[in-house]
Write a protein that holds these residues in place. Structure first.
Motif, PDB file in Angstrom:
ATOM      1  N   PRO A 256      41.280  38.091  19.518  1.00 36.19           N
ATOM      2  CA  PRO A 256      41.043  37.556  20.871  1.00 36.19           C
ATOM      3  C   PRO A 256      41.948  38.181  21.928  1.00 36.19           C
ATOM      4  O   PRO A 256      41.558  38.305  23.087  1.00 36.19           O
ATOM      5  CB  PRO A 256      41.310  36.053  20.725  1.00 36.19           C
ATOM      6  CG  PRO A 256      42.081  35.903  19.470  1.00 36.19           C
ATOM      7  CD  PRO A 256      41.657  37.010  18.576  1.00 36.19           C
ATOM      8  N   PHE A 257      43.167  38.573  21.533  1.00 35.48           N
ATOM      9  CA  PHE A 257      44.060  39.257  22.473  1.00 35.48           C
ATOM     10  C   PHE A 257      43.426  40.564  22.944  1.00 35.48           C
ATOM     11  O   PHE A 257      43.360  40.864  24.144  1.00 35.48           O
ATOM     12  CB  PHE A 257      45.397  39.522  21.775  1.00 35.48           C
ATOM     13  CG  PHE A 257      46.531  39.886  22.696  1.00 35.48           C
ATOM     14  CD1 PHE A 257      46.354  40.002  24.066  1.00 35.48           C
ATOM     15  CD2 PHE A 257      47.796  40.118  22.180  1.00 35.48           C
ATOM     16  CE1 PHE A 257      47.401  40.340  24.908  1.00 35.48           C
ATOM     17  CE2 PHE A 257      48.857  40.470  23.011  1.00 35.48           C
ATOM     18  CZ  PHE A 257      48.649  40.574  24.368  1.00 35.48           C
ATOM     19  N   LEU A 258      42.910  41.348  21.996  1.00 37.22           N
ATOM     20  CA  LEU A 258      42.266  42.610  22.346  1.00 37.22           C
ATOM     21  C   LEU A 258      41.001  42.375  23.157  1.00 37.22           C
ATOM     22  O   LEU A 258      40.722  43.107  24.119  1.00 37.22           O
ATOM     23  CB  LEU A 258      41.958  43.393  21.069  1.00 37.22           C
ATOM     24  CG  LEU A 258      41.368  44.798  21.246  1.00 37.22           C
ATOM     25  CD1 LEU A 258      42.316  45.685  22.045  1.00 37.22           C
ATOM     26  CD2 LEU A 258      41.083  45.424  19.887  1.00 37.22           C
ATOM     27  N   LEU A 259      40.213  41.362  22.800  1.00 31.63           N
ATOM     28  CA  LEU A 259      39.000  41.055  23.555  1.00 31.63           C
ATOM     29  C   LEU A 259      39.329  40.658  24.990  1.00 31.63           C
ATOM     30  O   LEU A 259      38.592  41.009  25.926  1.00 31.63           O
ATOM     31  CB  LEU A 259      38.223  39.936  22.858  1.00 31.63           C
ATOM     32  CG  LEU A 259      37.554  40.303  21.532  1.00 31.63           C
ATOM     33  CD1 LEU A 259      36.890  39.077  20.916  1.00 31.63           C
ATOM     34  CD2 LEU A 259      36.536  41.423  21.728  1.00 31.63           C
ATOM     35  N   ALA A 260      40.417  39.929  25.183  1.00 31.33           N
ATOM     36  CA  ALA A 260      40.821  39.551  26.545  1.00 31.33           C
ATOM     37  C   ALA A 260      41.156  40.781  27.378  1.00 31.33           C
ATOM     38  O   ALA A 260      40.776  40.876  28.556  1.00 31.33           O
ATOM     39  CB  ALA A 260      42.019  38.605  26.487  1.00 31.33           C
ATOM     40  N   ILE A 261      41.837  41.761  26.777  1.00 30.94           N
ATOM     41  CA  ILE A 261      42.160  43.001  27.492  1.00 30.94           C
ATOM     42  C   ILE A 261      40.882  43.765  27.827  1.00 30.94           C
ATOM     43  O   ILE A 261      40.713  44.281  28.947  1.00 30.94           O
ATOM     44  CB  ILE A 261      43.105  43.872  26.641  1.00 30.94           C
ATOM     45  CG1 ILE A 261      44.485  43.213  26.549  1.00 30.94           C
ATOM     46  CG2 ILE A 261      43.245  45.267  27.241  1.00 30.94           C
ATOM     47  CD1 ILE A 261      45.230  43.141  27.846  1.00 30.94           C
ATOM     48  N   LEU A 262      39.964  43.863  26.876  1.00 30.38           N
ATOM     49  CA  LEU A 262      38.716  44.587  27.120  1.00 30.38           C
ATOM     50  C   LEU A 262      37.889  43.901  28.204  1.00 30.38           C
ATOM     51  O   LEU A 262      37.253  44.577  29.031  1.00 30.38           O
ATOM     52  CB  LEU A 262      37.915  44.688  25.819  1.00 30.38           C
ATOM     53  CG  LEU A 262      38.554  45.524  24.705  1.00 30.38           C
ATOM     54  CD1 LEU A 262      37.680  45.510  23.457  1.00 30.38           C
ATOM     55  CD2 LEU A 262      38.808  46.956  25.159  1.00 30.38           C
ATOM     56  N   PHE A 263      37.898  42.570  28.227  1.00 31.28           N
ATOM     57  CA  PHE A 263      37.182  41.848  29.280  1.00 31.28           C
ATOM     58  C   PHE A 263      37.790  42.143  30.646  1.00 31.28           C
ATOM     59  O   PHE A 263      37.069  42.376  31.632  1.00 31.28           O
ATOM     60  CB  PHE A 263      37.225  40.350  28.977  1.00 31.28           C
ATOM     61  CG  PHE A 263      36.591  39.500  30.044  1.00 31.28           C
ATOM     62  CD1 PHE A 263      35.219  39.392  30.148  1.00 31.28           C
ATOM     63  CD2 PHE A 263      37.381  38.815  30.972  1.00 31.28           C
ATOM     64  CE1 PHE A 263      34.635  38.613  31.132  1.00 31.28           C
ATOM     65  CE2 PHE A 263      36.810  38.042  31.960  1.00 31.28           C
ATOM     66  CZ  PHE A 263      35.435  37.938  32.038  1.00 31.28           C
ATOM     67  N   GLN A 264      39.111  42.125  30.736  1.00 30.76           N
ATOM     68  CA  GLN A 264      39.770  42.452  32.003  1.00 30.76           C
ATOM     69  C   GLN A 264      39.460  43.877  32.435  1.00 30.76           C
ATOM     70  O   GLN A 264      39.259  44.152  33.621  1.00 30.76           O
ATOM     71  CB  GLN A 264      41.280  42.257  31.865  1.00 30.76           C
ATOM     72  CG  GLN A 264      41.735  40.823  31.837  1.00 30.76           C
ATOM     73  CD  GLN A 264      43.246  40.703  31.934  1.00 30.76           C
ATOM     74  OE1 GLN A 264      43.977  41.685  31.841  1.00 30.76           O
ATOM     75  NE2 GLN A 264      43.731  39.482  32.113  1.00 30.76           N
ATOM     76  N   TRP A 265      39.441  44.788  31.477  1.00 33.69           N
ATOM     77  CA  TRP A 265      39.135  46.193  31.758  1.00 33.69           C
ATOM     78  C   TRP A 265      37.729  46.316  32.346  1.00 33.69           C
ATOM     79  O   TRP A 265      37.522  46.984  33.371  1.00 33.69           O
ATOM     80  CB  TRP A 265      39.267  46.978  30.464  1.00 33.69           C
ATOM     81  CG  TRP A 265      39.129  48.466  30.599  1.00 33.69           C
ATOM     82  CD1 TRP A 265      38.921  49.184  31.744  1.00 33.69           C
ATOM     83  CD2 TRP A 265      39.193  49.432  29.545  1.00 33.69           C
ATOM     84  NE1 TRP A 265      38.849  50.533  31.467  1.00 33.69           N
ATOM     85  CE2 TRP A 265      39.007  50.695  30.142  1.00 33.69           C
ATOM     86  CE3 TRP A 265      39.381  49.322  28.167  1.00 33.69           C
ATOM     87  CZ2 TRP A 265      39.000  51.860  29.366  1.00 33.69           C
ATOM     88  CZ3 TRP A 265      39.381  50.480  27.404  1.00 33.69           C
ATOM     89  CH2 TRP A 265      39.195  51.738  28.004  1.00 33.69           C
ATOM     90  N   ALA A 266      36.747  45.668  31.718  1.00 36.30           N
ATOM     91  CA  ALA A 266      35.371  45.736  32.207  1.00 36.30           C
ATOM     92  C   ALA A 266      35.258  45.129  33.605  1.00 36.30           C
ATOM     93  O   ALA A 266      34.562  45.666  34.480  1.00 36.30           O
ATOM     94  CB  ALA A 266      34.448  45.019  31.234  1.00 36.30           C
ATOM     95  N   ARG A 267      35.955  44.012  33.832  1.00 32.82           N
ATOM     96  CA  ARG A 267      35.908  43.377  35.154  1.00 32.82           C
ATOM     97  C   ARG A 267      36.530  44.274  36.216  1.00 32.82           C
ATOM     98  O   ARG A 267      36.003  44.387  37.338  1.00 32.82           O
ATOM     99  CB  ARG A 267      36.630  42.038  35.091  1.00 32.82           C
ATOM    100  CG  ARG A 267      36.540  41.228  36.375  1.00 32.82           C
ATOM    101  CD  ARG A 267      37.149  39.853  36.187  1.00 32.82           C
ATOM    102  NE  ARG A 267      38.560  39.956  35.808  1.00 32.82           N
ATOM    103  CZ  ARG A 267      39.305  38.901  35.486  1.00 32.82           C
ATOM    104  NH1 ARG A 267      38.776  37.695  35.471  1.00 32.82           N
ATOM    105  NH2 ARG A 267      40.578  39.056  35.174  1.00 32.82           N
ATOM    106  N   ALA A 268      37.630  44.942  35.881  1.00 34.38           N
ATOM    107  CA  ALA A 268      38.266  45.858  36.837  1.00 34.38           C
ATOM    108  C   ALA A 268      37.361  47.046  37.154  1.00 34.38           C
ATOM    109  O   ALA A 268      37.286  47.502  38.300  1.00 34.38           O
ATOM    110  CB  ALA A 268      39.604  46.342  36.273  1.00 34.38           C
ATOM    111  N   GLU A 269      36.655  47.560  36.139  1.00 30.41           N
ATOM    112  CA  GLU A 269      35.736  48.678  36.369  1.00 30.41           C
ATOM    113  C   GLU A 269      34.591  48.260  37.278  1.00 30.41           C
ATOM    114  O   GLU A 269      34.176  49.022  38.160  1.00 30.41           O
ATOM    115  CB  GLU A 269      35.195  49.183  35.028  1.00 30.41           C
ATOM    116  CG  GLU A 269      36.215  49.931  34.183  1.00 30.41           C
ATOM    117  CD  GLU A 269      36.614  51.256  34.813  1.00 30.41           C
ATOM    118  OE1 GLU A 269      35.757  51.896  35.457  1.00 30.41           O
ATOM    119  OE2 GLU A 269      37.795  51.641  34.696  1.00 30.41           O
ATOM    120  N   ARG A 270      34.063  47.040  37.076  1.00 29.95           N
ATOM    121  CA  ARG A 270      32.985  46.561  37.946  1.00 29.95           C
ATOM    122  C   ARG A 270      33.466  46.414  39.382  1.00 29.95           C
ATOM    123  O   ARG A 270      32.752  46.780  40.330  1.00 29.95           O
ATOM    124  CB  ARG A 270      32.456  45.220  37.430  1.00 29.95           C
ATOM    125  CG  ARG A 270      31.631  45.325  36.155  1.00 29.95           C
ATOM    126  CD  ARG A 270      30.828  44.048  35.928  1.00 29.95           C
ATOM    127  NE  ARG A 270      31.685  42.883  35.809  1.00 29.95           N
ATOM    128  CZ  ARG A 270      32.165  42.428  34.672  1.00 29.95           C
ATOM    129  NH1 ARG A 270      31.876  43.055  33.538  1.00 29.95           N
ATOM    130  NH2 ARG A 270      32.930  41.349  34.626  1.00 29.95           N
TER     131      ARG A 270
END
Length: 341
Positions: A256-270
């Motif tokens: 879940p820690f890694l998934l949280a980072i990936l979610f933030q990354w995708a949101r920043a890219e959008r």
């Protein structure tokens, strides 16, 4: 003590006053901040509040007041689970609540600026530097189990409470800066770098569990041999169970820690793409129509017969539009659009 069963593990509780005061203080401050933000016309995600309350404060309560705390003085594995909850699970929940951003939005401008200065101060920068904070978590775990720290904490109540706080702070120094939206890490810690650091941290967090599980010497052996209940497994087997639990929980938390980072990354890219599209629309609205005019002038000159007079002097070189000369994302997008037309 009565034999530990699943039912007793779930229903046995004891009051830990220092831990309860910490939970109430953190929860009260967070709730006050949410009310301040919403009262000022802002918004705060209920998902963040739930993350702060359930895996964050909830893990603190379970680690310090549940059946784990009731049996941690007679069995090693409940103490091992306690410690991994305090330095991995609780910090992750608290970080997902993003308390630093909440503080800067809820406090007045002057106080918010002081919070930002404190979080970017030299000492905090050193302690939260990714490799330093990872090393601190690992060193804390190894110090707890392979020095007299843990054995002494079992005998001395105030040191036991201090060990709880030590584990929580060490874990938070790594997790909270990585997940917060405040700029507390160096500029090179982009989302891809953070994802790599989280993966590395997941590997490193497995080390204490493996070492505890395979260590030949008993951890706090004198204490647990003296307090070993007749219904419990062998002390060495108890330690192996504790090390296995530490390893399992550490690897489960890494996902879940890694998934949280990936979610933030995708949101920043959008967000970056949306900002780029807005800028592109603004630039296209003011682009001068120089290219068609230049084409008409060139066609008129080539249509004139050569016999009508001396060859005209070559026209000065046309100034090329900015999007043909600059190298950036906006210019590239405009060039592609002109090419499609």
């Amino acid at each position: 003590m009565a034999e530990l069963t699943v039912g007793r593990l779930l229903t046995s509780w004891q009051l830990d006053v220092p831990a309860l005061l910490l939970v109430l203080a953190l929860g009260g401050l967070y709730g006050w901040g949410v009310l301040r933000v919403r009262g000022g016309g802002g918004s705060w995600s209920p998902a963040r509040t739930a993350a702060f309350a359930v895996p964050g404060l909830g893990a603190l309560v379970v680690a310090t007041m549940s059946g784990l705390a009731v049996y941690d003085h007679v069995l090693f594995w409940p103490a091992a689970v306690q410690n991994i909850l305090l330095d991995l699970v609780a910090p992750l929940g608290l970080a997902l609540g993003d308390p630093l951003r909440l503080a800067t939005e809820a406090l007045p401008a002057g106080a918010a600026a002081r919070v930002r200065r404190a979080m970017t101060g030299r000492l905090v920068r050193l302690l939260t530097f990714p490799l330093v904070s990872t090393a601190l978590v690992l060193a804390t775990e190894l110090t707890v189990y392979f020095t007299p720290y843990f054995a002494t904490a079992l005998r001395v109540g105030w040191l036991h409470e201090l060990m709880y706080l030590h584990l929580l702070v060490a874990g938070s120094l790594f997790v909270v800066p990585v997940l917060t939206r405040e700029e507390t890490l160096p500029a090179w810690c982009t989302h891809p770098v953070r994802a790599a650091l989280v993966f590395l941290d997941g590997v490193i967090d497995a080390v204490p569990g493996i070492v505890v599980m395979t260590h030949g010497t008993l951890i706090a052996g004198a204490w647990y041999l003296h307090h070993h209940p007749s219904w419990a497994p062998d002390v060495r087997q108890d330690q192996q169970i504790g090390g296995g639990a530490m390893l399992s929980i550490a690897e489960l938390v890494a996902l879940p820690f890694l998934l949280a980072i990936l979610f933030q990354w995708a949101r920043a890219e959008r967000a970056q793409t949306a900002a780029l599209d807005r800028r592109l629309d603004e630039q296209l609205a003011v682009v001068p129509a120089t290219a068609p005019a230049a084409s008409v002038a060139s066609a008129s000159a080539s249509a004139s017969p050569a016999a009508t007079g001396p060859a005209p002097a070559p026209a000065p070189e046309q100034v090329r539009p900015w999007w043909e000369t600059e190298e950036n994302e906006v210019a590239a997008r405009i060039r592609r659009q002109h090419g499609e037309k």
